[in-house]
Design a protein around this motif. Structure first.
Motif, short mmCIF file in Angstrom:
data_model
loop_
_atom_site.label_atom_id
_atom_site.label_comp_id
_atom_site.label_asym_id
_atom_site.label_seq_id
_atom_site.Cartn_x
_atom_site.Cartn_y
_atom_site.Cartn_z
N VAL A 79 0.84 -1.20 0.00
CA VAL A 79 0.00 0.00 0.00
C VAL A 79 0.87 1.26 0.00
N ALA A 80 1.94 1.28 0.81
CA ALA A 80 2.83 2.45 0.87
C ALA A 80 3.48 2.69 -0.49
N LEU A 81 3.95 1.62 -1.12
CA LEU A 81 4.56 1.75 -2.45
C LEU A 81 3.53 2.23 -3.48
N GLY A 82 2.30 1.69 -3.39
CA GLY A 82 1.26 2.12 -4.32
C GLY A 82 0.94 3.60 -4.19
N VAL A 83 0.84 4.06 -2.94
CA VAL A 83 0.56 5.48 -2.70
C VAL A 83 1.70 6.35 -3.23
N ALA A 84 2.95 5.92 -2.99
CA ALA A 84 4.10 6.69 -3.46
C ALA A 84 4.11 6.79 -4.99
N VAL A 85 3.79 5.68 -5.66
CA VAL A 85 3.77 5.69 -7.14
C VAL A 85 2.65 6.59 -7.64
N ILE A 86 1.48 6.54 -7.02
CA ILE A 86 0.36 7.39 -7.44
C ILE A 86 0.72 8.86 -7.29
N ILE A 87 1.36 9.20 -6.16
CA ILE A 87 1.78 10.59 -5.94
C ILE A 87 2.79 11.01 -7.00
N GLY A 88 3.74 10.12 -7.30
CA GLY A 88 4.75 10.43 -8.31
C GLY A 88 4.12 10.67 -9.68
N VAL A 89 3.18 9.82 -10.06
CA VAL A 89 2.50 9.97 -11.36
C VAL A 89 1.71 11.27 -11.39
N GLU A 90 1.03 11.57 -10.28
CA GLU A 90 0.23 12.80 -10.22
C GLU A 90 1.11 14.03 -10.38
N ARG A 91 2.30 14.01 -9.78
CA ARG A 91 3.23 15.14 -9.92
C ARG A 91 3.71 15.28 -11.36
N VAL A 92 3.97 14.17 -12.01
CA VAL A 92 4.41 14.21 -13.40
C VAL A 92 3.30 14.76 -14.28
N LEU A 93 2.06 14.32 -14.05
CA LEU A 93 0.93 14.79 -14.84
C LEU A 93 0.69 16.28 -14.65
N ARG A 94 1.02 16.79 -13.46
CA ARG A 94 0.89 18.22 -13.20
C ARG A 94 2.08 19.01 -13.74
N LYS A 95 2.99 18.30 -14.41
CA LYS A 95 4.19 18.90 -15.01
C LYS A 95 5.08 19.56 -13.98
N GLU A 96 5.13 18.95 -12.77
CA GLU A 96 6.07 19.40 -11.76
C GLU A 96 7.42 18.75 -12.02
N SER A 97 8.43 19.15 -11.25
CA SER A 97 9.76 18.57 -11.42
C SER A 97 9.71 17.06 -11.19
N VAL A 98 10.43 16.32 -12.05
CA VAL A 98 10.43 14.86 -11.96
C VAL A 98 11.24 14.39 -10.75
N SER A 99 12.25 15.16 -10.37
CA SER A 99 13.16 14.73 -9.28
C SER A 99 12.43 14.43 -7.97
N PRO A 100 11.55 15.35 -7.47
CA PRO A 100 10.83 15.03 -6.24
C PRO A 100 9.97 13.78 -6.36
N ALA A 101 9.35 13.60 -7.53
CA ALA A 101 8.50 12.43 -7.74
C ALA A 101 9.31 11.14 -7.65
N LEU A 102 10.44 11.11 -8.37
CA LEU A 102 11.29 9.93 -8.32
C LEU A 102 11.91 9.74 -6.94
N GLY A 103 12.31 10.85 -6.32
CA GLY A 103 12.90 10.76 -4.99
C GLY A 103 11.94 10.21 -3.96
N GLY A 104 10.65 10.63 -4.06
CA GLY A 104 9.66 10.12 -3.12
C GLY A 104 9.44 8.63 -3.27
N VAL A 105 9.31 8.17 -4.51
CA VAL A 105 9.12 6.74 -4.76
C VAL A 105 10.35 5.96 -4.32
N PHE A 106 11.53 6.48 -4.63
CA PHE A 106 12.78 5.80 -4.28
C PHE A 106 12.94 5.68 -2.77
N GLY A 107 12.62 6.77 -2.06
CA GLY A 107 12.74 6.75 -0.60
C GLY A 107 11.81 5.74 0.05
N VAL A 108 10.56 5.71 -0.41
CA VAL A 108 9.59 4.75 0.13
C VAL A 108 10.01 3.33 -0.22
#
Length: 244
Positions: A79-108
């Protein structure tokens, strides 16, 4: 080219005054021109990621604690990994920086991997606990060697050079900011390490959230104060350019 009509009967002197006044009216007030830029300075909350960033940072830990309590370690990790991936995808779709998205998924993913490897839910928080200790030691050590990290990082990012480090009072301001950040890291380590030894998985999740972005915002406020105080000092001594 715009032609201005001088009122009939206007003397040469008055005509010159009329034209001068017209030119001054057309000019943009420098203070007004800079006002929008000054208002765009990000707040401490914005620098810490804003409200959205605070929510995003909290969700994986909350999801892990809740899912672990209801379905066990494996469910909590998924569940934690799923939430992290969803957040990362949502950030990418909002055209935010990719680094925080990848960093969040990687950290989790790392935290979940440690918990899976040890078979203990509390170890999901282990990496963050020891990183807090490392941060406290690193920031305090930088003050001891007269290179406070708050000043080093800020002035490197803004390209302001090393004048701040050669001026004792200016460096002292950044010492205060750096020690504040070190104390924040130390507090995170002390509280979460205690909860870890007590096997309080739920409390670890709460502590991680409450001692995350909110405390970081406090550290950024102190750092912002140090930046302003240092700049005022250096301008007064003529070591950096005065704002126009």
């Amino acid at each position: 080219m715009t032609t201005r009509v001088v009122p009939v009967g206007t003397t040469p002197d008055r005509a010159g005054t009329f034209r001068k006044a017209a030119r001054q009216k057309d000019q943009v007030n420098p203070v007004q021109a800079h006002t929008p830029q000054q208002s765009e300075r990000p707040s401490a909350l914005e620098q810490a990621g804003g409200t959205r960033g605070m929510v995003y940072s909290a969700l994986p830990a909350l999801a892990f604690v809740a899912a672990n309590a209801m379905g066990g370690l494996a469910v909590g990790i998924m569940v934690a990994l799923g939430v992290a991936v969803i957040i990362g995808v949502e950030r990418v779709l909002r055209k935010e920086s990719v680094s925080p998205a990848l960093g969040g998924v990687f950290g989790v993913a790392i935290a979940a991997g440690v918990a899976w490897w040890t078979g203990s839910a509390k170890d999901y928080f282990l990496l963050g606990i020891w990183l807090s200790l490392a941060g406290a030691v690193l920031f305090l050590g930088s003050v001891a060697v007269r290179r406070p990290l708050a000043g080093v990082i800020w002035n490197s990012m803004t390209g302001k050079g090393q004048a701040w480090r050669e001026e004792p009072r200016s460096r002292f301001y950044f010492d205060i900011a750096t020690v504040t950040l070190a104390l924040i890291f130390a507090a995170r380590f002390a509280v979460q390490q205690y909860l870890y030894t007590q096997d309080e998985v739920g409390s670890l999740g709460v502590a991680k959230i409450l001692m995350g972005y909110p405390l970081l915002a406090v550290g950024l406020l102190v750092t912002a104060w140090a930046v302003r105080a240092s700049d005022r000092r250096l301008r007064a001594l003529g070591l950096i350019e005065t704002k126009q």
